[in-house]
Design a protein around this motif. Sequence first.
Motif, PDB file in Angstrom:
ATOM      1  N   UNK A 154     -31.113  26.046  38.546  1.00 32.23           N
ATOM      2  CA  UNK A 154     -30.644  25.703  37.425  1.00 32.23           C
ATOM      3  C   UNK A 154     -28.881  25.403  36.932  1.00 32.23           C
ATOM      4  N   UNK A 155     -28.548  25.459  38.007  1.00 28.45           N
ATOM      5  CA  UNK A 155     -26.549  25.289  37.686  1.00 28.45           C
ATOM      6  C   UNK A 155     -27.203  23.536  37.168  1.00 28.45           C
ATOM      7  N   UNK A 156     -27.822  23.322  38.133  1.00 26.93           N
ATOM      8  CA  UNK A 156     -27.949  21.388  38.292  1.00 26.93           C
ATOM      9  C   UNK A 156     -28.514  21.098  36.950  1.00 26.93           C
ATOM     10  N   UNK A 157     -29.096  21.964  36.257  1.00 27.86           N
ATOM     11  CA  UNK A 157     -29.384  21.376  34.698  1.00 27.86           C
ATOM     12  C   UNK A 157     -28.732  22.145  33.625  1.00 27.86           C
ATOM     13  N   UNK A 158     -28.261  22.858  33.980  1.00 30.11           N
ATOM     14  CA  UNK A 158     -27.311  23.474  32.825  1.00 30.11           C
ATOM     15  C   UNK A 158     -25.760  23.097  33.258  1.00 30.11           C
ATOM     16  N   UNK A 159     -25.335  23.575  34.336  1.00 31.49           N
ATOM     17  CA  UNK A 159     -24.068  23.386  34.759  1.00 31.49           C
ATOM     18  C   UNK A 159     -23.168  21.923  34.654  1.00 31.49           C
ATOM     19  N   UNK A 160     -23.852  20.961  35.583  1.00 31.78           N
ATOM     20  CA  UNK A 160     -23.630  19.521  35.621  1.00 31.78           C
ATOM     21  C   UNK A 160     -24.674  18.495  34.372  1.00 31.78           C
ATOM     22  N   UNK A 161     -25.655  18.851  33.786  1.00 36.55           N
ATOM     23  CA  UNK A 161     -26.456  17.783  33.032  1.00 36.55           C
ATOM     24  C   UNK A 161     -25.927  18.541  31.396  1.00 36.55           C
ATOM     25  N   UNK A 162     -25.844  19.466  31.621  1.00 32.32           N
ATOM     26  CA  UNK A 162     -25.362  19.935  29.902  1.00 32.32           C
ATOM     27  C   UNK A 162     -26.542  20.395  29.287  1.00 32.32           C
TER      28      UNK A 162
ATOM     29  N   UNK B 112     -23.694  31.252  33.570  1.00 28.19           N
ATOM     30  CA  UNK B 112     -22.634  31.235  33.265  1.00 28.19           C
ATOM     31  C   UNK B 112     -21.606  32.329  33.532  1.00 28.19           C
ATOM     32  N   UNK B 113     -21.960  33.327  34.569  1.00 30.12           N
ATOM     33  CA  UNK B 113     -21.357  34.149  34.754  1.00 30.12           C
ATOM     34  C   UNK B 113     -20.514  33.857  35.898  1.00 30.12           C
ATOM     35  N   UNK B 114     -21.239  33.435  36.823  1.00 27.27           N
ATOM     36  CA  UNK B 114     -20.403  32.498  37.526  1.00 27.27           C
ATOM     37  C   UNK B 114     -19.373  31.158  37.362  1.00 27.27           C
ATOM     38  N   UNK B 115     -20.038  30.459  36.925  1.00 25.67           N
ATOM     39  CA  UNK B 115     -19.199  29.363  35.949  1.00 25.67           C
ATOM     40  C   UNK B 115     -20.076  27.993  36.076  1.00 25.67           C
ATOM     41  N   UNK B 116     -20.981  27.662  34.656  1.00 26.82           N
ATOM     42  CA  UNK B 116     -21.664  26.247  35.002  1.00 26.82           C
ATOM     43  C   UNK B 116     -20.927  25.068  35.331  1.00 26.82           C
ATOM     44  N   UNK B 117     -21.484  24.624  35.971  1.00 26.57           N
ATOM     45  CA  UNK B 117     -21.048  23.594  37.164  1.00 26.57           C
ATOM     46  C   UNK B 117     -19.987  23.360  38.307  1.00 26.57           C
ATOM     47  N   UNK B 118     -20.406  25.401  39.065  1.00 29.44           N
ATOM     48  CA  UNK B 118     -20.214  25.213  40.124  1.00 29.44           C
ATOM     49  C   UNK B 118     -20.720  26.277  41.093  1.00 29.44           C
ATOM     50  N   UNK B 119     -20.968  25.174  42.344  1.00 30.90           N
ATOM     51  CA  UNK B 119     -22.026  25.740  43.188  1.00 30.90           C
ATOM     52  C   UNK B 119     -22.002  27.548  43.173  1.00 30.90           C
TER      53      UNK B 119
END
Lengths: 316, 396
Positions: free
Chosen positions: B83-91, B304-311
């Motif tokens: 999900x991080x790819x979708x939310x964190x990287x591409x927003x 989001x707790x971990x920090x969006x956009x960071x693996x």
Amino acid sequence: MDFAELVRGFPELTTTGLVQGAIYALIALGYTLVYGVLRLINFAHSEVFMIGTFGAIWTWAVFGLDSNSGAPSVPKALLLIALAIVAAALLSGSVALLIEVTAYRPLRRRNAPPLAFLITAIGASYALMELMGTLTQRRQVGAPALLPTKTVISIGGWSITPVQLLTLVVAVLMMVGLDWFVNKTRFGKGIRAVAQDANTAALMGVNKSRVIALVFVLGGLMAGVAAVFSDMKSGNTRYNIGFLLGLKAFSAAVLGGIGNLRGAAIGGLLLGLVENYGSALFGSQWRDLIAFVVLIVLLMFRPTGLLGESLGRARA
Amino acid sequence: MTALRERWHSASSAVGRRVDGLPKSARITGLLAFIAFLYVLPNKWFYEYLNIPGVWIPLYTTRNDMAAVLFYCAWIALLSLGLNVVVGYAGLLDLGFFGFFAVGAYTVALLTSPESKLITEYNWFESPWPWLVTVPIAISLALLSGVLLGAPTLRLRGDYLAIVTLGFAEMIRIIAKNQDWILNGDRGIPQVGHPPGKYPDGSAIFQFEFKPYYWLLLTVIIGAVFLIRNLANSRVGRAWIAIREDEDAAELMGVPTFRFKLWAFAIGAAVGGLSGSLWAGQANFVNSSTFSLENSILVLAAVLLGGAGSIGGALLGGFLVIYIPEWLRSVGDVFGLPEVATVFGNDIDVSPTSLRYFIFGILLIIVMIFRPQGLWPNRRRAAELKDRQKEVAVVE
């Protein structure tokens, strides 16, 4: 596909659909108000509604009424309902205000990213739902039957029960009242100004914090009113009731054009109707599916909902 | 409160700087040691000695099998990685991530279970397929469903996308719950196949025990981290970040935004499908109740707790959202907290087990107030946010 069922039950389906839709619409107004001003999906709003349903039942319990007690006389029942509406609206409004002050305001102070608001909303939703679950021992709580179930008005094949009539009348009054408040009063002007451009509004002397708090309280009041009618319609409540209803109400808000008050009202009523007709046509187990299919199909053709987003623009 | 916040910030960034300052060999050794630690972790002889020093509060879960908890942690961590790819990287705000998980889980279940209606009623094939063969199929089907969902919906922006993905996941769940043609409705599909592998004495490794599945998941996660890290550091990753920061600007600069958004969606979906196939292998039974929206939201909270956009953040978040509530269950035993309180003559269960999601919700709020960028944010993003904080909002 059961067209015969749809045609035969059409008047009744319309009434029950409108009643359910009115409840959706009242909750949807809370989503749309907050979204219009803050661009935030307030996930915790469903729990604000849920707490309202308990507020009403507790109010009735104070007067010694529970799900087993007989119906009181009609004037007394109306008084009790009015009291429950006031109590539930106040409770929901204060919970909404509490969330805004303790959870969202510190984030706004720090200019936090939008996703931080989203996760805060999720956190608040978890906390409220689980707190109520613990307090109520995760049991279903019954509401007393206050009004008689016999038909009051009947024209042709169309009939309506007192609860349905009351729900529709009060819901319409609340919607018209909110519309008037936002469009005609000084406070409403403040809300529209902040929705249009928060920083400019603040420079023009609008108290941004107060407007935002007001928006949360208004949404909470509407949810509280919806909660009372939801109690009377379904006859019970539970700590997790907010989830599905909140989801539907949010869909209704998006359907009408999120951020648009009249859109939320129309979206709610429409969703209630479509759901009812659809479940008569395809079977009631597909009720929840129909809501989402309608929503997705509509968004394909009108990406900003039926009436478009416009709390900030002149036609709120 | 502000002073406390400042101290917390400087302390956490000091740790980051110190780690950066180490030579590469030391960093790699540290990482390998940590991975080794993760592999040993589910063994009782090891984790029994994990305590908060001095006060003797166990860090492991006493109410639940630690290996099981770790398996679920790793499961959500893999999902939040996707999900991080979708939310964190591409927003792109995706609220229906479990839909893809469901596609993966059901594919594996349908192909590997002898009870599957594809065998018993439709006679598509004679005997159930081995688990390993079905995993690539599950991943490709999830990827395909990501493309199919993304193609018409990715033109929507922001919150409208959120509600459409949410609607999609609910639709998959309701269809799986209600219809009876192949997915068996609420009764679900039992006897899903397990991954292959035998101990030297001939007994199967992957049965119902959690430990081997945890190790398998951990290995898969390490592989996925490498793939996604390389992707994020390539042209694709840069395009995603450009889209996240300003979609119109990215389009004007020549980034084919739609295609890259679709890529992000598809890759996220593939990871979701992979996670679904692994989960189905362990659970041995698939029905619609696992795919509830609550779980999608839990994974989003993890990212989001971990920090969006960071693996690292996604993995940490995924670990914490399962681990904290489970660990809270055992806290009551340690402190001897009361289990029941009496309010207005009603006995109310106030044990940490009952209150654990309440506490978790409060924790989410507190973490966001102190670290709105997440616990372990992407460095570039953290810098952007710091910049943002300086743009003080006009009059509060």
